[in-house]
Design a protein around this motif. Structure first.
Motif, PDB file in Angstrom:
ATOM      1  N   ARG A   1       0.828  -1.190  -0.218  1.00 33.84           N
ATOM      2  CA  ARG A   1      -0.104   0.012   0.038  1.00 33.84           C
ATOM      3  C   ARG A   1       1.068   1.119   0.252  1.00 33.84           C
ATOM      4  O   ARG A   1       0.697   2.088  -0.642  1.00 33.84           O
ATOM      5  CB  ARG A   1      -0.768   0.111   1.195  1.00 33.84           C
ATOM      6  N   GLU A   2       1.963   1.318   1.044  1.00 35.93           N
ATOM      7  CA  GLU A   2       2.763   2.535   0.955  1.00 35.93           C
ATOM      8  C   GLU A   2       3.440   2.724  -0.172  1.00 35.93           C
ATOM      9  O   GLU A   2       3.657   4.010  -0.773  1.00 35.93           O
ATOM     10  CB  GLU A   2       3.583   2.702   2.198  1.00 35.93           C
TER      11      GLU A   2
ATOM     12  N   ARG B   1       1.144   3.997  -3.175  1.00 34.50           N
ATOM     13  CA  ARG B   1       0.896   5.485  -3.035  1.00 34.50           C
ATOM     14  C   ARG B   1       2.083   6.220  -3.496  1.00 34.50           C
ATOM     15  O   ARG B   1       2.033   7.182  -4.216  1.00 34.50           O
ATOM     16  CB  ARG B   1       0.573   5.536  -1.597  1.00 34.50           C
TER      17      ARG B   1
ATOM     18  N   GLU C   1      -3.460  -8.021   2.977  1.00 35.45           N
ATOM     19  CA  GLU C   1      -3.239  -6.872   4.031  1.00 35.45           C
ATOM     20  C   GLU C   1      -3.968  -7.212   5.341  1.00 35.45           C
ATOM     21  O   GLU C   1      -4.988  -7.512   5.381  1.00 35.45           O
ATOM     22  CB  GLU C   1      -3.857  -5.573   3.298  1.00 35.45           C
TER      23      GLU C   1
ATOM     24  N   SER D   1      -6.615  -4.851   6.779  1.00 36.00           N
ATOM     25  CA  SER D   1      -7.885  -4.732   5.863  1.00 36.00           C
ATOM     26  C   SER D   1      -8.649  -6.031   5.517  1.00 36.00           C
ATOM     27  O   SER D   1      -9.688  -6.390   5.481  1.00 36.00           O
ATOM     28  CB  SER D   1      -7.869  -3.728   4.632  1.00 36.00           C
TER      29      SER D   1
ATOM     30  N   VAL E   1      -5.663  -3.538  -2.884  1.00 31.22           N
ATOM     31  CA  VAL E   1      -4.822  -2.429  -2.316  1.00 31.22           C
ATOM     32  C   VAL E   1      -4.224  -1.477  -3.430  1.00 31.22           C
ATOM     33  O   VAL E   1      -4.367  -0.227  -3.352  1.00 31.22           O
ATOM     34  CB  VAL E   1      -3.928  -3.014  -1.656  1.00 31.22           C
TER      35      VAL E   1
ATOM     36  N   GLU F   1      -7.044   0.751  -4.965  1.00 28.86           N
ATOM     37  CA  GLU F   1      -7.355   1.926  -4.109  1.00 28.86           C
ATOM     38  C   GLU F   1      -6.265   3.054  -4.050  1.00 28.86           C
ATOM     39  O   GLU F   1      -6.870   4.135  -3.977  1.00 28.86           O
ATOM     40  CB  GLU F   1      -7.346   1.325  -2.587  1.00 28.86           C
ATOM     41  N   GLU F   2      -5.021   2.839  -4.221  1.00 28.12           N
ATOM     42  CA  GLU F   2      -4.103   3.805  -4.283  1.00 28.12           C
ATOM     43  C   GLU F   2      -3.782   4.423  -5.660  1.00 28.12           C
ATOM     44  O   GLU F   2      -3.317   5.415  -5.909  1.00 28.12           O
ATOM     45  CB  GLU F   2      -2.714   3.322  -3.724  1.00 28.12           C
TER      46      GLU F   2
END
Length: 335
Positions: free
Chosen positions: A85-86, A89, A109, A112, A119, A122-123
């Motif tokens: 995720r990070e 992003r 993840e 979640s 994931v 979403e980013e």
């Protein structure tokens, strides 16, 4: 020739850089660690994780994310699952709608319970995510040992483009529309591999491992179909294929960690000894939440959770599995 940006310079990222470069593509590999970048550019070898494997001079290693992604045709994510995720992003500003992101990270993840393709989307909304999974240890792919995997994506065009990108005489790629099944199989096989290692560490034999693998794929399919996967996927490369290689191979870090736990190491001591990310541990925590959410019976995964996070004795866990109430092997068939 395509321009491929690989995000992650560990054993799998480095191995894929060799494969893609040998396929004639322009390859750049990003790592956030400048020391790792300098070592790989200088030595052309990941001596700790892929000793003896020389990376072609045409592969560029960099810690500059913008430079790595400049002019890319494909982005390949090869990172520990809990960092996806990070890093997605960070990637998002350099990605455009319809870009193809090849997901090679395997896991769920923890917080979640989401699949990693969810994931990424979403980013970085609008990209096309293709999961590239199957029985494929980096150590073997890097030296050209014949390997088969699956490019899974609901978008057939994206899956076929990834198939063309990676296909070689030593690396055969099939396609599938079932990304849910591919992701669940890829994540959960690491849990069963930990259990197979524990079994071996306890001194149990082939009977025990065969039982774990067979009943393990049943649990994987049970959760996967509840989440929308095609049951057939779990009899294929991203299901039973990936499970076999991870439970039986000397290259499997999950098996190695489980083996140490079976011999009496704590999970923390086992991970420290393996010196690599053991995805099965975080997957076990995530799957405990999913089995509760979907009200799915997954006794092997539940006992793995109790060993890893509640300190349960391994032999007691095996005893409890073996002495559960009597059942028919296949719940949906009978006399």
């Amino acid at each position: 020739m395509s321009v491929v940006s690989i995000i992650g310079a560990g054993s799998w990222g480095t191995s894929l850089s060799v494969l893609l470069s040998n396929n004639g593509h322009q390859v750049r590999v990003w790592s956030r660690f400048q020391e790792e970048v300098d070592l790989l550019n200088r030595e052309r070898e990941h001596k700790e994780k892929l000793p003896g494997v020389k990376v072609p001079e045409t592969v560029v290693f960099t810690s500059d994310l913008k430079a790595c992604l400049e002019g890319h045709d494909f982005v390949v994510i090869v990172l520990p699952s809990q960092t996806v995720r990070e890093n997605a992003r960070l990637l998002a500003p350099y990605l455009s709608p319809n870009d193809i992101v090849v997901l090679c990270s395997k896991g769920i993840e923890e917080e979640s319970g989401k699949r990693l393709s969810q994931v990424v989307l979403e980013e970085a909304p609008g990209v096309r995510v293709v999961a590239l999974y199957g029985p494929s240890h980096a150590e073997e792919v890097a030296i050209g040992i014949p390997t088969t995997v699956v490019a899974a994506c609901p978008d057939q065009d994206a899956a076929m483009k990834v198939q063309d990108l990676f296909m070689s005489p030593s690396f055969r790629v099939y396609t599938s529309s079932d990304i849910i099944g591919a992701e669940i199989g890829a994540a959960l096989k690491n849990i069963i591999a930990l259990c197979a290692g524990i079994s071996d560490g306890l001194g149990y034999g082939d009977n025990s491992k065969a039982a774990l693998m067979t009943r393990g794929i049943t649990e994987i399919a049970r959760l996967g179909t509840a989440m929308g996967a095609n049951a057939k996927t779990f009899s294929g490369l991203t299901g039973i294929g990936d499970l076999i290689v991870t439970c039986t191979s000397r290259h499997s870090r999950n098996w190695r960690a489980g083996n140490l736990i079976g011999k009496g190491y704590t999970p923390e001591e086992a991970v420290a000894s393996v010196k690599m990310v053991v995805e099965g541990i975080s997957a076990t925590r995530a799957v405990k939440g999913l089995m509760d959410r979907y009200q799915i019976s997954m006794p092997i995964c539940l006992e793995a959770y109790r060993i890893l996070f509640e300190g349960k004795d391994c032999r007691k866990a095996v005893y409890d599995l073996m002495t559960r109430r009597k059942k028919h092997e296949f719940e949906d068939t009978g006399w």
